[in-house]
Scaffold this motif. Structure first.
Motif, PDB file in Angstrom:
ATOM      1  N   VAL A  51     -31.450 -11.748   7.909  1.00 34.76           N
ATOM      2  CA  VAL A  51     -32.657 -11.891   7.430  1.00 34.76           C
ATOM      3  C   VAL A  51     -34.253 -12.153   8.083  1.00 34.76           C
ATOM      4  N   CYS A  52     -34.493 -11.386   6.725  1.00 35.15           N
ATOM      5  CA  CYS A  52     -36.127 -10.869   7.807  1.00 35.15           C
ATOM      6  C   CYS A  52     -36.801 -12.484   7.023  1.00 35.15           C
ATOM      7  N   GLU A  53     -38.003 -12.180   8.043  1.00 31.26           N
ATOM      8  CA  GLU A  53     -38.995 -12.894   7.734  1.00 31.26           C
ATOM      9  C   GLU A  53     -39.824 -13.018   5.938  1.00 31.26           C
ATOM     10  N   PRO A  54     -39.859 -14.505   5.454  1.00 36.51           N
ATOM     11  CA  PRO A  54     -40.647 -13.847   3.632  1.00 36.51           C
ATOM     12  C   PRO A  54     -42.198 -12.774   3.931  1.00 36.51           C
ATOM     13  N   ARG A  55     -42.329 -12.374   3.155  1.00 34.09           N
ATOM     14  CA  ARG A  55     -43.320 -10.998   3.313  1.00 34.09           C
ATOM     15  C   ARG A  55     -44.448 -11.692   3.259  1.00 34.09           C
ATOM     16  N   LEU A 112     -46.523 -13.092   0.501  1.00 30.53           N
ATOM     17  CA  LEU A 112     -45.738 -14.290  -0.690  1.00 30.53           C
ATOM     18  C   LEU A 112     -46.173 -15.303   0.178  1.00 30.53           C
ATOM     19  N   VAL A 113     -45.509 -15.779   1.557  1.00 29.74           N
ATOM     20  CA  VAL A 113     -46.295 -16.644   2.246  1.00 29.74           C
ATOM     21  C   VAL A 113     -47.697 -17.160   2.018  1.00 29.74           C
ATOM     22  N   LYS A 133     -49.439 -16.590  -0.734  1.00 25.90           N
ATOM     23  CA  LYS A 133     -49.555 -16.555  -2.453  1.00 25.90           C
ATOM     24  C   LYS A 133     -48.918 -17.820  -2.176  1.00 25.90           C
ATOM     25  N   THR A 134     -47.963 -18.839  -1.530  1.00 26.03           N
ATOM     26  CA  THR A 134     -47.411 -19.999  -2.138  1.00 26.03           C
ATOM     27  C   THR A 134     -47.833 -20.966  -1.324  1.00 26.03           C
ATOM     28  N   GLN A 164     -39.257 -11.383  13.894  1.00 29.42           N
ATOM     29  CA  GLN A 164     -39.629 -11.356  12.275  1.00 29.42           C
ATOM     30  C   GLN A 164     -38.500 -11.597  12.166  1.00 29.42           C
ATOM     31  N   SER A 181     -34.085 -12.663  12.237  1.00 25.60           N
ATOM     32  CA  SER A 181     -32.578 -13.502  13.358  1.00 25.60           C
ATOM     33  C   SER A 181     -31.871 -13.898  12.282  1.00 25.60           C
ATOM     34  N   PHE A 214     -36.715 -19.632   4.106  1.00 24.83           N
ATOM     35  CA  PHE A 214     -36.392 -18.190   3.362  1.00 24.83           C
ATOM     36  C   PHE A 214     -34.874 -17.998   3.924  1.00 24.83           C
ATOM     37  N   TYR A 232     -32.860 -10.538  -3.205  1.00 23.47           N
ATOM     38  CA  TYR A 232     -34.222 -10.628  -2.558  1.00 23.47           C
ATOM     39  C   TYR A 232     -35.763 -11.320  -3.204  1.00 23.47           C
ATOM     40  N   GLN A 263     -40.716 -19.957  -3.586  1.00 27.01           N
ATOM     41  CA  GLN A 263     -42.275 -20.684  -4.067  1.00 27.01           C
ATOM     42  C   GLN A 263     -41.982 -22.051  -5.335  1.00 27.01           C
ATOM     43  N   LEU A 299     -30.294  -6.286   4.647  1.00 30.73           N
ATOM     44  CA  LEU A 299     -30.037  -6.935   5.054  1.00 30.73           C
ATOM     45  C   LEU A 299     -30.479  -7.098   6.919  1.00 30.73           C
ATOM     46  N   CYS A 353     -33.050  -6.104   9.619  1.00 31.21           N
ATOM     47  CA  CYS A 353     -35.220  -5.606   9.723  1.00 31.21           C
ATOM     48  C   CYS A 353     -35.200  -4.870  10.830  1.00 31.21           C
TER      49      CYS A 353
END
Lengths: 126, 215
Positions: free
Chosen positions: A18-22, A25-26, A28-29, B24, B26, B68, B78, B86, B138, B140
Protein backbone atom coordinates in the motif's frame (compact mmCIF):
# COMPACT_ATOMS: atom_id res chain seq x y z
CA UNK A 1 0.66 -22.60 13.25
CA UNK A 2 3.77 -24.20 11.81
CA UNK A 3 6.65 -21.71 11.47
CA UNK A 4 7.24 -22.50 7.78
CA UNK A 5 3.60 -22.14 6.91
CA UNK A 6 3.42 -18.90 8.79
CA UNK A 7 6.46 -17.59 6.94
CA UNK A 8 5.01 -18.63 3.61
CA UNK A 9 1.72 -16.97 4.44
CA UNK A 10 3.52 -13.83 5.53
CA UNK A 11 5.59 -13.75 2.33
CA UNK A 12 2.46 -14.19 0.29
CA UNK A 13 0.54 -11.46 2.10
CA UNK A 14 3.42 -9.01 1.85
CA UNK A 15 2.88 -8.91 -1.89
CA UNK A 16 -0.07 -6.65 -1.14
CA UNK A 17 1.62 -3.30 -0.80
CA UNK A 18 0.00 0.00 0.00
CA UNK A 19 1.31 3.44 -0.90
CA UNK A 20 1.84 5.95 1.87
CA UNK A 21 -0.84 8.65 2.19
CA UNK A 22 -0.63 11.63 -0.15
CA UNK A 23 1.34 14.56 1.33
CA UNK A 24 -1.67 16.86 0.79
CA UNK A 25 -3.84 14.51 2.78
CA UNK A 26 -1.30 14.37 5.60
CA UNK A 27 -0.96 18.15 5.60
CA UNK A 28 -4.73 18.68 5.67
CA UNK A 29 -5.09 16.09 8.43
CA UNK A 30 -2.49 17.83 10.57
CA UNK A 31 -4.28 21.14 10.07
CA UNK A 32 -7.59 19.65 11.13
CA UNK A 33 -5.96 18.05 14.16
CA UNK A 34 -4.38 21.34 15.21
CA UNK A 35 -7.70 23.13 14.91
CA UNK A 36 -9.37 20.41 16.94
CA UNK A 37 -6.64 20.54 19.57
CA UNK A 38 -6.96 24.33 19.91
CA UNK A 39 -10.73 24.15 20.24
CA UNK A 40 -10.56 21.29 22.71
CA UNK A 41 -8.13 23.21 24.86
CA UNK A 42 -10.78 25.81 25.64
CA UNK A 43 -14.11 24.15 24.93
CA UNK A 44 -14.49 21.67 27.80
CA UNK A 45 -13.69 24.18 30.56
CA UNK A 46 -16.17 26.69 29.20
CA UNK A 47 -18.88 24.07 28.84
CA UNK A 48 -18.37 22.76 32.34
CA UNK A 49 -18.55 26.27 33.77
CA UNK A 50 -21.66 27.06 31.79
CA UNK A 51 -23.38 23.93 32.95
CA UNK A 52 -22.35 24.55 36.54
CA UNK A 53 -23.56 28.13 36.42
CA UNK A 54 -26.88 27.34 34.82
CA UNK A 55 -27.57 24.45 37.19
CA UNK A 56 -26.67 26.67 40.15
CA UNK A 57 -28.86 29.48 38.90
CA UNK A 58 -31.79 27.15 38.26
CA UNK A 59 -31.36 25.66 41.74
CA UNK A 60 -31.35 29.07 43.44
CA UNK A 61 -34.40 30.19 41.45
CA UNK A 62 -36.29 27.00 42.29
CA UNK A 63 -35.43 27.35 45.96
CA UNK A 64 -36.52 31.00 45.91
CA UNK A 65 -39.83 30.22 44.21
CA UNK A 66 -40.47 27.28 46.51
CA UNK A 67 -39.75 29.44 49.55
CA UNK A 68 -41.93 32.28 48.26
CA UNK A 69 -44.96 30.16 47.43
CA UNK A 70 -44.90 27.73 50.34
CA UNK A 71 -42.88 28.49 53.46
CA UNK A 72 -43.05 32.26 53.11
CA UNK A 73 -46.78 32.29 52.42
CA UNK A 74 -47.55 30.04 55.38
CA UNK A 75 -45.29 32.01 57.69
CA UNK A 76 -46.83 35.25 56.49
CA UNK A 77 -50.21 34.10 57.77
CA UNK A 78 -49.05 32.33 60.92
CA UNK A 79 -46.30 34.57 62.30
CA UNK A 80 -47.10 37.56 64.44
CA UNK A 81 -47.16 40.82 62.45
CA UNK A 82 -43.92 42.04 64.12
CA UNK A 83 -41.90 39.15 62.71
CA UNK A 84 -43.03 39.37 59.08
CA UNK A 85 -40.35 42.04 58.62
CA UNK A 86 -37.70 39.26 58.81
CA UNK A 87 -39.43 37.36 56.02
CA UNK A 88 -38.69 40.19 53.64
CA UNK A 89 -34.99 39.97 54.61
CA UNK A 90 -34.86 36.28 53.72
CA UNK A 91 -36.48 36.99 50.36
CA UNK A 92 -33.84 39.66 49.72
CA UNK A 93 -31.10 37.15 50.58
CA UNK A 94 -32.36 34.75 47.91
CA UNK A 95 -32.59 37.55 45.36
CA UNK A 96 -29.04 38.65 46.24
CA UNK A 97 -27.70 35.08 45.82
CA UNK A 98 -29.36 34.81 42.40
CA UNK A 99 -27.99 38.21 41.40
CA UNK A 100 -24.46 37.26 42.44
CA UNK A 101 -24.67 34.07 40.44
CA UNK A 102 -25.77 35.93 37.32
CA UNK A 103 -22.99 38.49 37.81
CA UNK A 104 -20.43 35.67 38.19
CA UNK A 105 -21.68 34.03 35.04
CA UNK A 106 -21.38 37.25 33.06
CA UNK A 107 -17.84 37.77 34.34
CA UNK A 108 -16.77 34.22 33.45
CA UNK A 109 -18.29 34.59 29.99
CA UNK A 110 -16.51 37.88 29.44
CA UNK A 111 -13.09 36.61 30.52
CA UNK A 112 -13.44 33.38 28.56
CA UNK A 113 -14.23 35.30 25.41
CA UNK A 114 -11.31 37.61 26.15
CA UNK A 115 -8.91 34.61 26.31
CA UNK A 116 -10.45 32.48 23.56
CA UNK A 117 -10.65 35.09 20.82
CA UNK A 118 -6.86 35.40 20.18
CA UNK A 119 -6.48 31.59 20.20
CA UNK A 120 -9.26 31.12 17.66
CA UNK A 121 -7.81 33.80 15.40
CA UNK A 122 -4.39 32.15 15.66
CA UNK A 123 -5.89 28.83 14.54
CA UNK A 124 -7.76 30.49 11.71
CA UNK A 125 -4.67 32.27 10.40
CA UNK A 126 -2.68 29.04 10.06
CA UNK B 1 -0.89 -26.75 5.62
CA UNK B 2 1.04 -26.03 2.48
CA UNK B 3 0.61 -22.64 0.89
CA UNK B 4 0.95 -23.05 -2.84
CA UNK B 5 3.03 -20.26 -4.29
CA UNK B 6 2.35 -20.76 -7.98
CA UNK B 7 5.08 -21.66 -10.44
CA UNK B 8 7.89 -19.76 -8.78
CA UNK B 9 7.99 -21.69 -5.53
CA UNK B 10 9.07 -19.42 -2.71
CA UNK B 11 8.39 -15.79 -3.37
CA UNK B 12 11.56 -13.79 -2.99
CA UNK B 13 11.41 -10.82 -0.73
CA UNK B 14 12.06 -8.16 -3.32
CA UNK B 15 11.30 -4.67 -2.15
CA UNK B 16 10.99 -1.55 -4.29
CA UNK B 17 14.15 -1.05 -6.34
CA UNK B 18 14.34 2.72 -6.30
CA UNK B 19 15.37 4.18 -2.93
CA UNK B 20 12.69 6.86 -2.90
CA UNK B 21 10.00 4.43 -3.88
CA UNK B 22 11.19 2.04 -1.20
CA UNK B 23 10.50 4.75 1.33
CA UNK B 24 7.00 5.29 0.03
CA UNK B 25 5.93 1.77 -0.73
CA UNK B 26 5.93 -1.25 1.47
CA UNK B 27 4.06 -4.39 2.17
CA UNK B 28 4.78 -4.38 5.86
CA UNK B 29 4.35 -1.42 8.17
CA UNK B 30 5.73 -2.45 11.53
CA UNK B 31 5.22 -0.32 14.59
CA UNK B 32 7.76 -1.98 16.87
CA UNK B 33 8.97 0.41 19.55
CA UNK B 34 11.95 0.20 21.89
CA UNK B 35 11.87 1.34 25.53
CA UNK B 36 13.41 4.65 24.48
CA UNK B 37 10.72 5.08 21.85
CA UNK B 38 8.15 4.28 24.51
CA UNK B 39 9.46 7.13 26.64
CA UNK B 40 9.37 9.46 23.65
CA UNK B 41 5.85 8.23 23.00
CA UNK B 42 4.79 9.14 26.52
CA UNK B 43 6.43 12.55 26.22
CA UNK B 44 4.58 13.05 22.95
CA UNK B 45 1.26 12.18 24.59
CA UNK B 46 1.96 14.58 27.44
CA UNK B 47 2.75 17.35 24.99
CA UNK B 48 -0.47 16.66 23.11
CA UNK B 49 -2.47 16.78 26.32
CA UNK B 50 -0.87 20.10 27.12
CA UNK B 51 -1.99 21.37 23.71
CA UNK B 52 1.40 21.47 21.94
CA UNK B 53 0.46 21.47 18.26
CA UNK B 54 4.01 20.54 17.14
CA UNK B 55 3.50 17.17 18.79
CA UNK B 56 0.81 16.51 16.18
CA UNK B 57 3.37 16.72 13.36
CA UNK B 58 5.63 14.23 15.09
CA UNK B 59 2.81 11.85 15.93
CA UNK B 60 1.36 11.85 12.43
CA UNK B 61 4.77 11.41 10.82
CA UNK B 62 5.44 8.43 13.08
CA UNK B 63 2.21 6.58 12.43
CA UNK B 64 0.76 7.85 9.15
CA UNK B 65 2.04 4.94 7.09
CA UNK B 66 0.96 1.99 9.23
CA UNK B 67 -2.38 3.58 9.98
CA UNK B 68 -3.14 4.43 6.36
CA UNK B 69 -2.01 1.03 5.13
CA UNK B 70 -4.19 -0.67 7.73
CA UNK B 71 -7.26 1.35 6.70
CA UNK B 72 -6.68 0.74 2.99
CA UNK B 73 -6.37 -3.00 3.55
CA UNK B 74 -9.49 -3.02 5.67
CA UNK B 75 -11.66 -0.89 3.40
CA UNK B 76 -10.09 -1.66 0.04
CA UNK B 77 -10.99 1.75 -1.32
CA UNK B 78 -8.45 4.58 -1.44
CA UNK B 79 -10.88 7.51 -1.42
CA UNK B 80 -12.83 6.22 1.52
CA UNK B 81 -9.61 5.23 3.29
CA UNK B 82 -8.46 8.84 3.09
CA UNK B 83 -11.66 10.01 4.79
CA UNK B 84 -11.32 7.37 7.50
CA UNK B 85 -7.65 8.29 7.93
CA UNK B 86 -8.63 11.89 8.69
CA UNK B 87 -11.49 10.89 10.97
CA UNK B 88 -9.22 8.52 12.86
CA UNK B 89 -6.65 11.22 13.56
CA UNK B 90 -9.33 13.70 14.66
CA UNK B 91 -10.69 11.07 17.01
CA UNK B 92 -7.17 10.53 18.35
CA UNK B 93 -7.00 14.21 19.31
CA UNK B 94 -10.46 14.14 20.85
CA UNK B 95 -9.72 11.12 22.99
CA UNK B 96 -6.02 11.56 23.77
CA UNK B 97 -6.91 12.58 27.33
CA UNK B 98 -8.57 9.20 27.85
CA UNK B 99 -5.46 7.25 26.76
CA UNK B 100 -4.11 5.71 29.95
CA UNK B 101 -0.92 4.30 28.49
CA UNK B 102 -1.72 0.72 29.45
CA UNK B 103 -1.14 -0.42 25.89
CA UNK B 104 1.28 0.76 23.23
CA UNK B 105 0.28 3.96 21.49
CA UNK B 106 0.22 2.12 18.16
CA UNK B 107 -2.22 -0.46 19.55
CA UNK B 108 -4.48 2.32 20.74
CA UNK B 109 -4.27 4.02 17.33
CA UNK B 110 -5.19 0.77 15.62
CA UNK B 111 -8.07 0.37 18.05
CA UNK B 112 -9.48 3.72 16.94
CA UNK B 113 -8.87 2.87 13.28
CA UNK B 114 -10.59 -0.52 13.71
CA UNK B 115 -13.65 1.19 15.17
CA UNK B 116 -13.72 3.80 12.41
CA UNK B 117 -13.50 1.08 9.76
CA UNK B 118 -16.23 -0.94 11.47
CA UNK B 119 -18.50 2.11 11.61
CA UNK B 120 -17.96 2.79 7.92
CA UNK B 121 -18.59 -0.81 6.94
CA UNK B 122 -21.72 -0.89 9.06
CA UNK B 123 -23.03 2.26 7.41
CA UNK B 124 -22.14 1.26 3.88
CA UNK B 125 -22.18 -2.45 3.13
CA UNK B 126 -20.61 -1.87 -0.30
CA UNK B 127 -17.18 -1.76 1.24
CA UNK B 128 -17.42 -5.27 2.58
CA UNK B 129 -17.54 -6.51 -1.00
CA UNK B 130 -14.37 -6.36 -3.03
CA UNK B 131 -14.55 -3.49 -5.51
CA UNK B 132 -12.69 -3.80 -8.78
CA UNK B 133 -9.84 -1.37 -8.27
CA UNK B 134 -7.13 -0.34 -10.63
CA UNK B 135 -3.91 -2.28 -10.40
CA UNK B 136 -1.85 0.90 -10.05
CA UNK B 137 -3.45 1.53 -6.66
CA UNK B 138 -2.25 -1.80 -5.47
CA UNK B 139 1.47 -1.41 -5.82
CA UNK B 140 3.42 1.81 -5.87
CA UNK B 141 6.47 0.40 -7.54
CA UNK B 142 5.80 0.27 -11.26
CA UNK B 143 9.16 -1.41 -11.83
CA UNK B 144 7.82 -4.66 -10.46
CA UNK B 145 7.29 -7.39 -13.01
CA UNK B 146 3.83 -8.21 -14.33
CA UNK B 147 3.71 -11.62 -12.66
CA UNK B 148 4.31 -10.11 -9.25
CA UNK B 149 1.71 -7.42 -9.84
CA UNK B 150 -0.85 -10.05 -10.80
CA UNK B 151 0.01 -12.10 -7.76
CA UNK B 152 -0.30 -9.01 -5.60
CA UNK B 153 -3.71 -8.36 -7.13
CA UNK B 154 -4.77 -11.88 -6.23
CA UNK B 155 -3.50 -11.50 -2.68
CA UNK B 156 -5.36 -8.22 -2.39
CA UNK B 157 -8.59 -9.91 -3.46
CA UNK B 158 -7.99 -12.75 -1.05
CA UNK B 159 -7.46 -10.40 1.89
CA UNK B 160 -10.39 -8.17 0.89
CA UNK B 161 -12.58 -11.22 0.49
CA UNK B 162 -12.09 -12.31 4.08
CA UNK B 163 -14.85 -11.53 6.58
CA UNK B 164 -14.13 -8.16 8.21
CA UNK B 165 -13.25 -9.60 11.63
CA UNK B 166 -10.78 -12.07 10.14
CA UNK B 167 -9.34 -9.36 7.92
CA UNK B 168 -8.69 -7.22 11.00
CA UNK B 169 -6.62 -9.88 12.73
CA UNK B 170 -4.76 -10.95 9.59
CA UNK B 171 -3.80 -7.39 8.69
CA UNK B 172 -2.73 -6.52 12.23
CA UNK B 173 -0.68 -9.69 12.61
CA UNK B 174 1.03 -10.04 9.26
CA UNK B 175 1.38 -6.44 8.12
CA UNK B 176 1.85 -4.70 11.44
CA UNK B 177 3.47 -7.42 13.54
CA UNK B 178 1.11 -7.08 16.50
CA UNK B 179 1.05 -10.02 18.90
CA UNK B 180 -2.15 -11.82 19.87
CA UNK B 181 -2.71 -9.74 23.01
CA UNK B 182 -2.15 -6.47 21.16
CA UNK B 183 -4.58 -7.57 18.46
CA UNK B 184 -7.06 -8.46 21.19
CA UNK B 185 -6.67 -4.97 22.68
CA UNK B 186 -7.06 -3.30 19.30
CA UNK B 187 -10.09 -5.30 18.23
CA UNK B 188 -11.72 -5.54 21.63
CA UNK B 189 -12.05 -9.31 21.72
CA UNK B 190 -10.33 -12.00 23.85
CA UNK B 191 -6.89 -13.31 22.84
CA UNK B 192 -8.38 -16.79 22.39
CA UNK B 193 -10.81 -15.46 19.82
CA UNK B 194 -7.96 -13.72 18.03
CA UNK B 195 -6.04 -17.01 17.81
CA UNK B 196 -9.04 -18.87 16.48
CA UNK B 197 -9.78 -16.14 13.92
CA UNK B 198 -6.16 -16.16 12.78
CA UNK B 199 -6.20 -19.91 12.35
CA UNK B 200 -9.46 -19.88 10.42
CA UNK B 201 -8.38 -16.94 8.27
CA UNK B 202 -5.08 -18.66 7.43
CA UNK B 203 -6.99 -21.76 6.32
CA UNK B 204 -9.30 -19.70 4.16
CA UNK B 205 -6.37 -17.88 2.58
CA UNK B 206 -4.59 -21.15 1.89
CA UNK B 207 -7.69 -22.62 0.22
CA UNK B 208 -8.27 -19.48 -1.84
CA UNK B 209 -4.65 -19.33 -2.98
CA UNK B 210 -4.65 -22.97 -3.98
CA UNK B 211 -7.94 -22.51 -5.85
CA UNK B 212 -6.71 -19.41 -7.66
CA UNK B 213 -3.57 -21.14 -8.85
CA UNK B 214 -5.43 -24.19 -10.09
CA UNK B 215 -7.71 -22.10 -12.32
Amino acid sequence: MNQNIEKELRDLLLLYEVCEPRPELVFKTKQLMKEELALLAVAPARQVEWVFMLVGLAFVMCMGLFYTFTVSTILNYTLPSGLTEYLRYTMSAFAAAGGLLIAGMVMVFYFKQFHVAPLRSAVGSR
Amino acid sequence: MQVYMGGTGVIEDRPCIDEDRREQCSGKETTTVSSEDRLNEQALILRLREGDSRAIDELVELYKRPLFAFIVRMINNYELAEDIFQETWIKVIRSIKHFRGESKLSTWLFQIAVNQCRDTMRKDKRYVIVPIDEVENLVCDQTLDAERILKAEEVKKMVAGLPAKMREVIVLKYYHDLNDQEIADATGCPAGTVKSRLHRAAKILQKKWTFMNRK
